[in-house]
Design an enzyme around this catalytic site. Sequence first.
Site, PDB file in Angstrom:
ATOM      1  N   LYS A  44     101.257  -1.844  -6.967  1.00 14.60           N
ATOM      2  CA  LYS A  44      99.989  -2.376  -7.486  1.00 14.60           C
ATOM      3  C   LYS A  44      99.521  -1.552  -8.690  1.00 14.60           C
ATOM      4  O   LYS A  44     100.001  -0.420  -8.893  1.00 14.60           O
ATOM      5  CB  LYS A  44      98.931  -2.358  -6.384  1.00 14.60           C
ATOM      6  CG  LYS A  44      98.616  -0.960  -5.838  1.00 14.60           C
ATOM      7  CD  LYS A  44      97.742  -1.004  -4.582  1.00 14.60           C
ATOM      8  CE  LYS A  44      97.478   0.396  -4.045  1.00 14.60           C
ATOM      9  NZ  LYS A  44      96.789   0.363  -2.727  1.00 14.60           N
ATOM     10  N   ARG A 143      87.417  -1.648   5.632  1.00 14.21           N
ATOM     11  CA  ARG A 143      87.539  -1.994   4.224  1.00 14.21           C
ATOM     12  C   ARG A 143      88.097  -3.403   4.105  1.00 14.21           C
ATOM     13  O   ARG A 143      87.441  -4.301   3.637  1.00 14.21           O
ATOM     14  CB  ARG A 143      88.441  -0.968   3.516  1.00 14.21           C
ATOM     15  CG  ARG A 143      88.501  -1.127   2.026  1.00 14.21           C
ATOM     16  CD  ARG A 143      89.421  -0.120   1.364  1.00 14.21           C
ATOM     17  NE  ARG A 143      90.820  -0.271   1.734  1.00 14.21           N
ATOM     18  CZ  ARG A 143      91.831   0.259   1.065  1.00 14.21           C
ATOM     19  NH1 ARG A 143      91.606   1.015   0.011  1.00 14.21           N
ATOM     20  NH2 ARG A 143      93.069   0.064   1.456  1.00 14.21           N
ATOM     21  N   TYR A 261      81.361  18.291 -28.344  1.00 14.53           N
ATOM     22  CA  TYR A 261      80.060  17.679 -28.035  1.00 14.53           C
ATOM     23  C   TYR A 261      79.279  18.541 -27.054  1.00 14.53           C
ATOM     24  O   TYR A 261      79.823  19.038 -26.072  1.00 14.53           O
ATOM     25  CB  TYR A 261      80.250  16.308 -27.380  1.00 14.53           C
ATOM     26  CG  TYR A 261      80.677  15.213 -28.312  1.00 14.53           C
ATOM     27  CD1 TYR A 261      79.889  14.824 -29.384  1.00 14.53           C
ATOM     28  CD2 TYR A 261      81.866  14.543 -28.085  1.00 14.53           C
ATOM     29  CE1 TYR A 261      80.287  13.790 -30.223  1.00 14.53           C
ATOM     30  CE2 TYR A 261      82.269  13.503 -28.913  1.00 14.53           C
ATOM     31  CZ  TYR A 261      81.470  13.136 -29.981  1.00 14.53           C
ATOM     32  OH  TYR A 261      81.866  12.105 -30.797  1.00 14.53           O
ATOM     33  N   MET A 309      86.558  11.284 -26.522  1.00 18.26           N
ATOM     34  CA  MET A 309      87.286  10.021 -26.327  1.00 18.26           C
ATOM     35  C   MET A 309      88.746  10.127 -26.731  1.00 18.26           C
ATOM     36  O   MET A 309      89.638   9.635 -26.044  1.00 18.26           O
ATOM     37  CB  MET A 309      86.609   8.889 -27.115  1.00 18.26           C
ATOM     38  CG  MET A 309      87.188   7.510 -26.798  1.00 18.26           C
ATOM     39  SD  MET A 309      86.500   6.213 -27.810  1.00 18.26           S
ATOM     40  CE  MET A 309      84.800   6.213 -27.319  1.00 18.26           C
TER      41      MET A 309
HETATM   42  C1  LIG Z   1      97.521   1.330  -1.951  1.00 20.29           C
HETATM   43  C2  LIG Z   1      97.922   1.059  -0.554  1.00 20.29           C
HETATM   44  C3  LIG Z   1      99.094   1.637  -0.016  1.00 20.29           C
HETATM   45  C4  LIG Z   1      99.862   2.732  -0.721  1.00 20.29           C
HETATM   46  O1  LIG Z   1      99.165   3.944  -0.517  1.00 20.29           O
HETATM   47  P1  LIG Z   1      99.712   5.358  -1.042  1.00 20.29           P
HETATM   48  O2  LIG Z   1      98.771   6.325  -0.441  1.00 20.29           O
HETATM   49  O3  LIG Z   1      99.628   5.306  -2.521  1.00 20.29           O
HETATM   50  O4  LIG Z   1     101.104   5.509  -0.555  1.00 20.29           O
HETATM   51  C5  LIG Z   1      99.494   1.225   1.247  1.00 20.29           C
HETATM   52  N1  LIG Z   1      98.779   0.323   1.962  1.00 20.29           N
HETATM   53  C6  LIG Z   1      97.622  -0.218   1.494  1.00 20.29           C
HETATM   54  C7  LIG Z   1      96.879  -1.175   2.333  1.00 20.29           C
HETATM   55  C8  LIG Z   1      97.158   0.140   0.229  1.00 20.29           C
HETATM   56  O5  LIG Z   1      96.005  -0.383  -0.227  1.00 20.29           O
END
Ligand SMILES: *Cc1c(COP(=O)(O)O)cnc(C)c1O
Length: 365
Positions: A44, A143, A261, A309
């Site tokens: 992802k 969640r 800054y 930036m």
């Molecule tokens: C992002 C995610 C993972 C991967 O988690 P890592 O800690 O990066 O290995 C696995 N399962 C779910 C549901 C996630 O949202």
Amino acid sequence: MHSADTANRKTAGPWVEIDLAALCANFAMLRGAASGAETAAVVKCDAYGLGLAPVAEALATRENCRTFFVAYPEEGAQLRKALATAAPDATIYVFNGPLPDTIGIFNDAQLTPVVNSVAQAREWASRKPGAPCALHVDTGMNRLGAPVEDLAELAALSDLNVNVVMSHLACGADPDDGKNSEQRDTFAQAATLFPNARRSLAASAGALMDASYHFDLTRVGVALYGGSPFDVDDARIKPVATLNAPIVQIREIAPDETVGYGATFTAQKPTRIATAALGYGDGFPTGGSNRAEAAVAGARAKIAGRVSMDLIGLDVTALKTPPQVGETAEFFGQSVPLFEAARACGTVPYELLTGLGGRVDRRYV
Ligand SMILES: *Cc1c(COP(=O)(O)O)cnc(C)c1O
């Protein structure tokens, strides 16, 4: 200058070197750590900022990875394209399951949804009766996922074909946290309602914890990309991404002069400042101001002043050989551990990687 020359590319801005061999070594390490389970790659968020297509292709061709997870259906569609040659048969699960608006993407790209509620399960089962899906059970993170109370109803849906039942640990960052075993036991109990489904609980942390967390399928993300999933660094994980920036200017400042800054850095003595072309616009957090360090010519130099930036000042006074314009400063990777950089910026490896901006050139080695 040297790494710029070997990479044989222009160095006007920052670049991240991505070591696909190290990525694959991490995949193999994680597979070995949970050898009773299949290892799936979580890609992802553009493979945690490192590039969806090159990462997925490398894992499919070199490590024979055949199961992938993404968060959004659009990511799944991109992944399906990226794997068209390397692994057209790959299974792509989408964590954020189907909505009436996105069912078409699931169809077109042959994506497998993770259903997260009775409503989603009913929607999927009525649109695609008998088509496989995963089911996310919430075991205490609150969640995403169906609550345990709804499982009997889900198990009774005749057109729902759950081939993976999964959950996610809230406190994997601390293996000793009692919540881990509570969630594991709740999960194991819940999974008995879906006897034909494979079980998946572990992300990177769980895969590196004891075998009671591994079940049938792990879903590893951050550790593939060189980040520790724990509150401490983990020597089993090899660095994958190295963030570099060219030094674009050097200046000598006198005591009491300031940098950047807000004038948050004040020279205590004659001080040499190297300005590097990298900033929060590229994803380097302002939390690293006056705290994080870069590696320059094999030595460490601390950030002087606020991260802006497009530019970061480095105090290079202590370096035996003064750096030159065009030389490289490394902000994390081979010399500065990602974990250390994240901590110095007040964040975690996940955020440093996924924050890498569009201006940062991705270079694969
Ligand atoms: C992002 C995610 C993972 C991967 O988690 P890592 O800690 O990066 O290995 C696995 N399962 C779910 C549901 C996630 O949202």
